[in-house]
Design an enzyme around this catalytic site. Sequence first.
Site, PDB file in Angstrom:
ATOM      1  N   SER A  37       0.650  -1.290   0.067  1.00  0.00           N
ATOM      2  CA  SER A  37       0.026   0.157   0.001  1.00  0.00           C
ATOM      3  C   SER A  37       0.894   1.149   0.005  1.00  0.00           C
ATOM      4  CB  SER A  37      -1.041   0.252   1.024  1.00  0.00           C
ATOM      5  OG  SER A  37      -1.496   1.003   1.311  1.00  0.00           O
ATOM      6  N   TYR A  45      -1.320  -0.331  10.563  1.00  0.00           N
ATOM      7  CA  TYR A  45      -1.504  -0.497   9.021  1.00  0.00           C
ATOM      8  C   TYR A  45      -0.447  -0.033   8.399  1.00  0.00           C
ATOM      9  CZ  TYR A  45      -3.754  -0.813   4.384  1.00  0.00           C
ATOM     10  OH  TYR A  45      -3.829  -0.922   3.150  1.00  0.00           O
TER      11      TYR A  45
END
Length: 264
Positions: free
Chosen positions: A146, A159
Amino acid sequence: MLSAPTPAASQRVFITGASSGIGLALARHYLRQGAIVGVTARRLAPLQALAAEFPVGQCLIFQVDVRDASAMRVCAEHFITATGVPDIIIANAGVSRGTLTAEAEDTAAFHTVFEINVFGMVHTFQPFIHAMRTAHKPGQLVGIASVAGIRGLPGAGAYSASKSAAITYLESLRTEMQNDNIAVTTIAPGYIRTPMTDVNSYRMPFLMDVDIAASKFATAIAKRKRFVIVPWQMAWVACILRIIPRWLWDRLTKNAPHKPRIEI
């Protein structure tokens, strides 16, 4: 030198986290091209619904949690026995939720996010590597990271850190596989319209439809790219993020909105 990849219609592809979002879109993409696809997820019903869309035997389903290394080894053995050594392994399974280090109850969430987003990737690749090394055909390991792994985002420590770890892990893996005719591709999406982003209440620049994103991912995989950011606009953003000085990054993110503290 890496050999040419297998044509899409005759490929064997294994994808984790295929019950929704990017994983589901990628599975449909390869299935529509005629590939035999193995899909995994913790939820069985969406996998069964996906398999029902295609001829019997084209889509093999496995209900499994990528945190369970033993179960992932069993899945790999079953897939190889049923279809042969896969051409492409896509470690897509991932979770996202807001986390705050100051909150004691979020400690467990940090563990969960890392177990799925990082260790789950290791558990996905490891059972296949020996067979891919001895298959005498080109293979490919693909990890979905990501753009959030480029810089630490406020309220998303777990995250961002897990995706940063995934990016670095995949780079290490790529260097390890250089002499084995196994390519390693890192895909770092920006904002893609999935259940993971549907909960966000803040503005998401360059938000892309998941089917369009899956097609672009597949193109990058077919070209055996080392690292790709999708959409292309986010690649420019990532370049800027890398060079922003820490003092300016702190100022820009001081009052930034946080992701909800629920698992997606």
